[in-house]
Write a protein that holds these residues in place. Structure first.
Motif, mmCIF file in Angstrom:
data_model
loop_
_atom_site.group_PDB
_atom_site.id
_atom_site.type_symbol
_atom_site.label_atom_id
_atom_site.label_comp_id
_atom_site.label_asym_id
_atom_site.label_seq_id
_atom_site.Cartn_x
_atom_site.Cartn_y
_atom_site.Cartn_z
ATOM 1 N N GLN A 144 -50.108 -4.352 -54.778
ATOM 2 C CA GLN A 144 -49.319 -4.062 -53.579
ATOM 3 C C GLN A 144 -49.328 -5.252 -52.626
ATOM 4 O OE1 GLN A 144 -50.660 -0.557 -51.575
ATOM 5 N NE2 GLN A 144 -48.901 -0.458 -50.229
ATOM 6 N N LYS A 145 -50.483 -5.868 -52.434
ATOM 7 C CA LYS A 145 -50.566 -7.030 -51.548
ATOM 8 C C LYS A 145 -49.876 -8.243 -52.167
ATOM 9 C CE LYS A 145 -54.888 -5.521 -49.498
ATOM 10 N NZ LYS A 145 -56.328 -5.787 -49.376
ATOM 11 N N LEU A 146 -50.026 -8.406 -53.476
ATOM 12 C CA LEU A 146 -49.393 -9.531 -54.155
ATOM 13 C C LEU A 146 -47.872 -9.395 -54.137
ATOM 14 C CD1 LEU A 146 -50.054 -12.073 -55.846
ATOM 15 C CD2 LEU A 146 -49.937 -10.634 -57.844
ATOM 16 N N ASN A 147 -47.380 -8.178 -54.226
ATOM 17 C CA ASN A 147 -45.939 -7.946 -54.236
ATOM 18 C C ASN A 147 -45.301 -8.299 -52.900
ATOM 19 O OD1 ASN A 147 -43.545 -7.148 -55.514
ATOM 20 N ND2 ASN A 147 -43.674 -5.147 -54.558
ATOM 21 N N LEU A 148 -46.033 -8.164 -51.804
ATOM 22 C CA LEU A 148 -45.488 -8.546 -50.504
ATOM 23 C C LEU A 148 -45.190 -10.042 -50.449
ATOM 24 C CD1 LEU A 148 -47.791 -6.465 -48.151
ATOM 25 C CD2 LEU A 148 -45.377 -6.076 -48.612
ATOM 26 N N VAL A 149 -46.045 -10.840 -51.064
ATOM 27 C CA VAL A 149 -45.837 -12.289 -51.101
ATOM 28 C C VAL A 149 -44.725 -12.630 -52.081
ATOM 29 C CG1 VAL A 149 -46.926 -14.501 -51.564
ATOM 30 C CG2 VAL A 149 -48.222 -12.715 -50.443
ATOM 31 N N THR A 185 -46.648 -17.169 -66.127
ATOM 32 C CA THR A 185 -47.348 -15.912 -65.835
ATOM 33 C C THR A 185 -48.795 -16.188 -65.488
ATOM 34 O OG1 THR A 185 -47.945 -15.606 -68.149
ATOM 35 C CG2 THR A 185 -45.912 -14.565 -67.418
ATOM 36 N N ALA A 186 -49.345 -15.304 -64.685
ATOM 37 C CA ALA A 186 -50.776 -15.289 -64.386
ATOM 38 C C ALA A 186 -51.233 -13.862 -64.636
ATOM 39 C CB ALA A 186 -51.048 -15.699 -62.951
ATOM 40 N N THR A 187 -52.319 -13.680 -65.388
ATOM 41 C CA THR A 187 -52.661 -12.337 -65.841
ATOM 42 C C THR A 187 -53.831 -11.693 -65.111
ATOM 43 O OG1 THR A 187 -53.985 -13.310 -67.588
ATOM 44 C CG2 THR A 187 -51.749 -12.669 -68.145
ATOM 45 N N MET A 188 -54.766 -12.448 -64.590
ATOM 46 C CA MET A 188 -55.945 -11.836 -63.978
ATOM 47 C C MET A 188 -56.120 -12.338 -62.548
ATOM 48 S SD MET A 188 -57.437 -9.765 -66.133
ATOM 49 C CE MET A 188 -59.152 -9.677 -65.708
ATOM 50 N N LEU A 189 -55.174 -11.997 -61.682
ATOM 51 C CA LEU A 189 -55.263 -12.402 -60.281
ATOM 52 C C LEU A 189 -56.044 -11.348 -59.519
ATOM 53 C CD1 LEU A 189 -51.621 -13.616 -59.662
ATOM 54 C CD2 LEU A 189 -53.645 -14.998 -60.051
ATOM 55 N N ARG A 190 -57.069 -11.762 -58.825
ATOM 56 C CA ARG A 190 -57.923 -10.832 -58.098
ATOM 57 C C ARG A 190 -57.198 -10.365 -56.839
ATOM 58 N NH1 ARG A 190 -60.365 -7.494 -56.153
ATOM 59 N NH2 ARG A 190 -62.577 -7.284 -55.710
ATOM 60 N N GLN A 221 -63.435 0.193 -56.023
ATOM 61 C CA GLN A 221 -62.519 -0.300 -57.044
ATOM 62 C C GLN A 221 -62.064 -1.702 -56.675
ATOM 63 O OE1 GLN A 221 -59.458 2.647 -57.421
ATOM 64 N NE2 GLN A 221 -60.800 3.975 -58.632
ATOM 65 N N LYS A 222 -62.179 -2.618 -57.624
ATOM 66 C CA LYS A 222 -61.783 -4.004 -57.414
ATOM 67 C C LYS A 222 -60.620 -4.307 -58.363
ATOM 68 C CE LYS A 222 -66.272 -5.460 -55.840
ATOM 69 N NZ LYS A 222 -67.198 -6.585 -55.756
ATOM 70 N N PRO A 223 -59.381 -4.208 -57.860
ATOM 71 C CA PRO A 223 -58.220 -4.332 -58.748
ATOM 72 C C PRO A 223 -57.864 -5.781 -59.072
ATOM 73 C CG PRO A 223 -57.514 -3.882 -56.523
ATOM 74 C CD PRO A 223 -59.011 -3.845 -56.500
ATOM 75 N N PHE A 224 -57.226 -5.942 -60.224
ATOM 76 C CA PHE A 224 -56.659 -7.210 -60.650
ATOM 77 C C PHE A 224 -55.163 -7.006 -60.871
ATOM 78 C CE2 PHE A 224 -61.044 -7.903 -61.489
ATOM 79 C CZ PHE A 224 -61.250 -9.268 -61.447
ATOM 80 N N SER A 225 -54.393 -8.088 -60.744
ATOM 81 C CA SER A 225 -52.943 -8.016 -60.878
ATOM 82 C C SER A 225 -52.452 -9.057 -61.858
ATOM 83 C CB SER A 225 -52.266 -8.269 -59.530
ATOM 84 O OG SER A 225 -52.794 -7.434 -58.546
ATOM 85 N N LYS A 252 -49.910 -4.185 -62.588
ATOM 86 C CA LYS A 252 -51.337 -3.906 -62.529
ATOM 87 C C LYS A 252 -52.024 -4.446 -63.758
ATOM 88 C CE LYS A 252 -52.528 0.326 -61.743
ATOM 89 N NZ LYS A 252 -52.586 1.768 -61.555
ATOM 90 N N SER A 253 -53.225 -4.937 -63.571
ATOM 91 C CA SER A 253 -54.080 -5.314 -64.677
ATOM 92 C C SER A 253 -55.287 -4.377 -64.608
ATOM 93 C CB SER A 253 -54.478 -6.782 -64.551
ATOM 94 O OG SER A 253 -55.117 -7.223 -65.708
ATOM 95 N N LEU A 254 -56.419 -4.795 -65.090
ATOM 96 C CA LEU A 254 -57.571 -3.892 -65.085
ATOM 97 C C LEU A 254 -58.157 -3.697 -63.682
ATOM 98 C CD1 LEU A 254 -60.524 -5.509 -64.833
ATOM 99 C CD2 LEU A 254 -59.788 -6.356 -67.014
ATOM 100 N N THR A 255 -59.021 -2.725 -63.548
ATOM 101 C CA THR A 255 -59.702 -2.450 -62.298
ATOM 102 C C THR A 255 -61.198 -2.384 -62.575
ATOM 103 O OG1 THR A 255 -57.843 -1.186 -61.449
ATOM 104 C CG2 THR A 255 -59.953 -0.839 -60.382
#
Length: 126
Positions: free
Chosen positions: A27-32, A18-23, A109-113, A90-93
């Motif tokens: 939605q973009k990460l899910n495409l990959v 697992t990776a918890t704080m990906l910048r 807003q700068k989201p993290f995943s 989703k992680s924090l924003t």
């Protein structure tokens, strides 16, 4: 005395990373992540190496970590591994503000995943 052993959350023929704080947005990460679901690990790593999207590098690192966990911690055969699950959440924003005209402000807003990859060892088919 001590605590009892924490039970495994996956099967005996599976390994997790697992990776918890990906910048970046989920939605973009899910495409990959969707591009590698169900693929053999070797094919998934090739797919990620040539993917032009930004989060592909992070997904590749997590997948390599899952493969290393399978090999070193659970004694699974690397050649028979398949990406059985690649889930994104989703992680924090972080919330920032940008100055606008007439003394106003606009929110940025700068989201993290977070990413969880499960690899499973499958039987060789004759």
């Amino acid at each position: 005395m001590g605590k009892s052993k924490n039970p495994r959350r996956v099967a005996d023929n599976e390994a997790v990373a697992t990776a918890t704080m990906l910048r970046g947005s989920p939605q973009k990460l899910n495409l990959v992540a969707a591009a590698i679901r169900g693929l053999p690990v070797e094919q998934a790593l090739t797919q990620l190496a040539f993917n032009r999207r930004g989060p592909a590098r992070d997904v590749k690192k997590v997948l390599e970590s899952a493969v290393a966990n399978a090999e070193n911690n659970h004694d699974l055969d690397v050649d028979n591994l398949v990406v059985s699950e690649a889930s994104v959440g989703k992680s924090l924003t972080m919330k920032r503000f940008r100055a606008r005209a007439r003394g106003r402000a606009a929110q940025i807003q700068k989201p993290f995943s977070r990413l969880r990859i499960v690899v499973r060892e499958v039987e060789e088919q004759a």
